[in-house]
Design a protein around this motif. Structure first.
Motif, short mmCIF file in Angstrom:
data_model
loop_
_atom_site.label_atom_id
_atom_site.label_comp_id
_atom_site.label_asym_id
_atom_site.label_seq_id
_atom_site.Cartn_x
_atom_site.Cartn_y
_atom_site.Cartn_z
N LEU A 258 0.81 -1.21 0.00
CA LEU A 258 0.00 0.00 0.00
C LEU A 258 0.85 1.26 0.00
CD1 LEU A 258 -2.87 1.16 0.13
CD2 LEU A 258 -2.69 1.08 2.64
N ALA A 259 1.94 1.27 0.76
CA ALA A 259 2.79 2.47 0.87
C ALA A 259 4.20 2.04 1.22
CB ALA A 259 2.22 3.40 1.94
N ASN A 260 5.07 3.02 1.44
CA ASN A 260 6.44 2.73 1.84
C ASN A 260 6.63 2.72 3.34
OD1 ASN A 260 7.24 2.44 -0.78
ND2 ASN A 260 8.61 4.21 -0.83
N THR A 261 5.72 3.35 4.07
CA THR A 261 5.83 3.43 5.53
C THR A 261 4.46 3.22 6.16
OG1 THR A 261 5.38 5.80 5.71
CG2 THR A 261 7.68 5.15 5.29
N VAL A 262 4.47 2.90 7.44
CA VAL A 262 3.21 2.74 8.17
C VAL A 262 2.48 4.07 8.26
CG1 VAL A 262 2.21 2.23 10.44
CG2 VAL A 262 3.96 0.73 9.48
N ASP A 263 3.21 5.17 8.47
CA ASP A 263 2.56 6.48 8.55
C ASP A 263 1.81 6.81 7.27
OD1 ASP A 263 3.49 6.86 11.10
OD2 ASP A 263 5.14 8.18 10.54
N GLU A 264 2.43 6.54 6.12
CA GLU A 264 1.75 6.79 4.85
C GLU A 264 0.53 5.90 4.70
OE1 GLU A 264 5.66 8.01 2.12
OE2 GLU A 264 4.83 5.98 2.07
N ALA A 265 0.67 4.63 5.07
CA ALA A 265 -0.45 3.70 4.95
C ALA A 265 -1.59 4.09 5.88
CB ALA A 265 0.02 2.28 5.25
N GLU A 266 -1.28 4.61 7.07
CA GLU A 266 -2.31 5.06 7.99
C GLU A 266 -3.08 6.24 7.40
OE1 GLU A 266 -0.10 5.78 11.55
OE2 GLU A 266 -0.50 3.77 12.36
N ALA A 267 -2.35 7.17 6.77
CA ALA A 267 -3.01 8.31 6.14
C ALA A 267 -3.93 7.86 5.01
CB ALA A 267 -1.97 9.30 5.63
N MET A 268 -3.48 6.88 4.24
CA MET A 268 -4.29 6.36 3.15
C MET A 268 -5.53 5.65 3.67
SD MET A 268 -1.20 4.92 0.75
CE MET A 268 -2.22 4.39 -0.64
N ALA A 269 -5.37 4.84 4.72
CA ALA A 269 -6.52 4.13 5.29
C ALA A 269 -7.52 5.10 5.88
CB ALA A 269 -6.04 3.13 6.34
N ALA A 270 -7.05 6.16 6.52
CA ALA A 270 -7.95 7.17 7.09
C ALA A 270 -8.71 7.88 5.98
CB ALA A 270 -7.16 8.16 7.94
N GLY B 204 -22.19 -0.56 -4.05
CA GLY B 204 -21.94 0.27 -2.89
C GLY B 204 -21.38 -0.52 -1.72
N ARG B 205 -20.66 -1.59 -2.04
CA ARG B 205 -20.12 -2.52 -1.04
C ARG B 205 -18.60 -2.36 -0.96
NH1 ARG B 205 -21.25 -6.65 -3.67
NH2 ARG B 205 -19.17 -7.15 -4.44
N PRO B 206 -18.02 -2.17 0.22
CA PRO B 206 -16.56 -2.03 0.33
C PRO B 206 -15.85 -3.26 -0.22
CG PRO B 206 -17.61 -1.37 2.38
CD PRO B 206 -18.69 -2.00 1.53
N PRO B 207 -14.93 -3.10 -1.16
CA PRO B 207 -14.21 -4.24 -1.71
C PRO B 207 -13.07 -4.69 -0.79
CG PRO B 207 -13.44 -2.22 -2.74
CD PRO B 207 -14.54 -1.83 -1.79
N THR B 208 -12.60 -5.89 -1.02
CA THR B 208 -11.43 -6.39 -0.30
C THR B 208 -10.38 -6.87 -1.30
OG1 THR B 208 -12.42 -8.60 -0.15
CG2 THR B 208 -12.76 -7.12 1.71
N PRO B 209 -9.10 -6.77 -0.93
CA PRO B 209 -8.57 -6.21 0.31
C PRO B 209 -8.67 -4.70 0.34
CG PRO B 209 -6.76 -6.89 -1.10
CD PRO B 209 -8.02 -7.33 -1.79
N SER B 210 -9.08 -4.17 1.47
CA SER B 210 -9.27 -2.73 1.66
C SER B 210 -7.95 -2.05 1.98
CB SER B 210 -10.25 -2.50 2.81
OG SER B 210 -9.66 -2.96 4.03
N PHE B 211 -7.97 -0.73 2.04
CA PHE B 211 -6.78 0.00 2.48
C PHE B 211 -6.44 -0.36 3.93
CE2 PHE B 211 -6.20 3.88 -0.54
CZ PHE B 211 -6.20 3.02 -1.62
N ALA B 212 -7.46 -0.66 4.73
CA ALA B 212 -7.19 -1.12 6.10
C ALA B 212 -6.44 -2.44 6.10
CB ALA B 212 -8.49 -1.24 6.88
N ASP B 213 -6.79 -3.32 5.16
CA ASP B 213 -6.04 -4.59 5.02
C ASP B 213 -4.61 -4.31 4.58
OD1 ASP B 213 -8.32 -6.15 5.62
OD2 ASP B 213 -8.98 -6.06 3.54
N GLY B 214 -4.45 -3.38 3.64
CA GLY B 214 -3.10 -3.01 3.20
C GLY B 214 -2.28 -2.42 4.32
N LEU B 215 -2.91 -1.62 5.18
CA LEU B 215 -2.23 -1.05 6.34
C LEU B 215 -1.76 -2.16 7.28
CD1 LEU B 215 -1.39 1.10 8.42
CD2 LEU B 215 -3.81 1.30 9.07
N GLN B 216 -2.61 -3.16 7.50
CA GLN B 216 -2.22 -4.25 8.39
C GLN B 216 -1.00 -4.99 7.84
OE1 GLN B 216 -2.33 -7.77 8.36
NE2 GLN B 216 -1.82 -7.90 10.55
N VAL B 217 -0.96 -5.24 6.53
CA VAL B 217 0.22 -5.85 5.92
C VAL B 217 1.44 -4.96 6.12
CG1 VAL B 217 1.27 -6.57 3.73
CG2 VAL B 217 -1.09 -7.19 4.24
#
Length: 435
Positions: free
Chosen positions: A116-128, A400-413
């Motif tokens: 999803l990103a290069n850092t956890v901080d970036e991934a958190e911003a994307m998930a938010a 109108g259904r959230p797809p998977t894997p979501s950005f939250a899933d990407g953040l967890q990885v």
């Protein structure tokens, strides 16, 4: 093969796709978008509106070759286009967060390549940003395409049905050899500032996601080793996508190493690096490799099941070798990407006299995704994962259904990858995955 009727397709509401990044992964995504409406009966009609990259001539040639309606050289201009409803991000990791957050703010749906990103901080911003955009009806998804193989999708179903019982342990490897030659140039994939990490993010992200997806639970902690075997490499003669390059040392094309295969991540685009970074010695024709070449780690799932992972771009003779085996109290499953239409299954409840692993040929119409493809026994390939990825995303957007894997899933990885790096820096100290 249940292809939709051409007239019916034309009557469907369009879904304009704009893609940022246009080389290897861009070609794979283009194949998916171009093909999906011809195979599956979709509620919306994907339209290849525009593709974006820094090199105007190259991106125009790519647009013509793959059927994109327009070419842009500024991703901001692509996002601003009225005919773009969805932004597909195929750039190096250093630009994922900026492009995704801007696209969501502009009211677009987003598909972003892994990791999803290069850092956890970036991934958190994307998930938010994705969570906020979901409230406005915008969908976002991470491109972990190996979930979309019929065999891995079947494996997930079998685990969820309890075929394996309680999971005991998982073994996963993802091995390639395209960096074995020390004369392979210092492309962006070998620089932390653009790639984030090496084999860990490039290959490890895939196997972490696949293991968690198949197991149906997250990893709780890791103990890791990483290594960089070739610490300096020749600078490339010109800006490169990282898939192939010629070093300034003048080595022949045959000596620069093979083109890396499908696990190799994203493509050049706005914000990507050329490979000649700031830590190159003045006057030198080489620079420092700032990412890992291989990562090995053990892990524990939330349930207590154990796992081992190995990701390497130095496994001589291995081109794109991803293997996963799950062992449970009632049986086991095994998958090998080099035999991607097959799934091995052992039912441990059968009498020992005739029990053993059996091959399931995953080509039947009632197997995942296969009702729209070919007659039984006619296998699919790597490129079909991107067709299935496009199908799943279009259906989610329409419903109108959230797809998977979501950005939250990407953040967890991303948090698992960060824990691996932290553990390796601390001499393999067991490191919990942040929650």
């Amino acid at each position: 093969m249940g292809q939709p009727h051409q007239g019916d397709e034309a009557a469907k509401p369009p879904l304009g796709v704009g893609m940022v990044g246009y080389a290897f992964m861009g070609a794979a995504h283009s194949q998916g978008w171009r093909t999906v409406g011809r195979v599956f009966d979709l509620p919306r009609r994907p339209v290849l509106a525009a593709v974006c990259g820094r090199d105007g001539q190259a991106v125009r040639a790519m647009a013509d070759r793959h059927g994109w309606g327009a070419a842009e050289t500024d991703w901001r201009a692509l996002i601003a286009r009225d005919d773009v409803d969805l932004v597909d991000i195929c750039t190096p990791g250093d630009s994922h967060a900026e492009i995704a957050v801007a696209a969501l703010a502009a009211g677009k749906h987003v598909l972003c390549e892994k990791p999803l990103a290069n850092t956890v901080d970036e991934a958190e911003a994307m998930a938010a940003a994705a969570a906020s955009a979901l409230g406005r009806g915008q969908m976002s998804m991470v491109g972990f395409n190996y979930r979309r193989l019929p065999a891995t999708a079947l494996a997930r179903t079998m685990v969820a049905e309890g075929r394996l019982g309680a999971l005991r342990h998982v073994r996963v490897t993802y091995l390639q050899d395209w960096l074995v030659d020390p004369e392979f140039p210092l492309t962006w994939r070998l620089r932390r500032e653009t790639a984030g990490s090496g084999a860990l993010g490039d290959l490890g992200a895939h196997i972490v996601d696949l293991a968690q997806y198949l197991a149906g639970e997250p990893l709780g902690g890791v103990s890791a080793l990483t290594e960089t075997f070739v610490r300096r490499r020749p600078l490339p003669m010109r800006a490169s996508s990282g898939l192939s390059a010629v070093p300034q040392t003048g080595a022949s094309a045959a000596g620069t190493g093979p083109v890396p295969p499908s696990g190799s991540g994203e493509d050049s685009g706005p914000g990507s690096g050329s490979g000649s970074g700031s830590d190159a010695v003045p006057g030198s024709r080489s620079g420092a490799v700032t990412v890992d070449d291989a990562a090995l780690f053990t892990a524990r799932f939330a349930s207590g099941a154990l796992a081992s992972f190995e990701a390497s771009r130095f496994a001589t003779g291995r081109k794109n070798s991803l293997r996963i085996e799950l062992n449970g109290e009632r049986g086991s499953l095994a998958f090998d990407l080099e035999r991607l239409n097959e799934l091995a299954y052992h039912d441990h409840t059968e009498p020992a006299s005739h029990a053993g692993f059996r091959r399931i040929l995953v080509t039947e119409p009632d197997h995942p995704y296969l009702d729209a493809w070919w007659p039984p026994g006619h296998g699919l390939g790597y490129e079909h994962t991107f067709v299935h990825q496009a199908r799943d995303l279009v259906q989610a957007i329409a419903a109108g259904r959230p797809p998977t894997p979501s950005f939250a899933d990407g953040l967890q990885v991303q948090r698992v990858l960060a824990a691996v790096e932290e553990s390796a820096e601390k001499n393999s100290l067991y490191t919990p995955v942040a929650v």
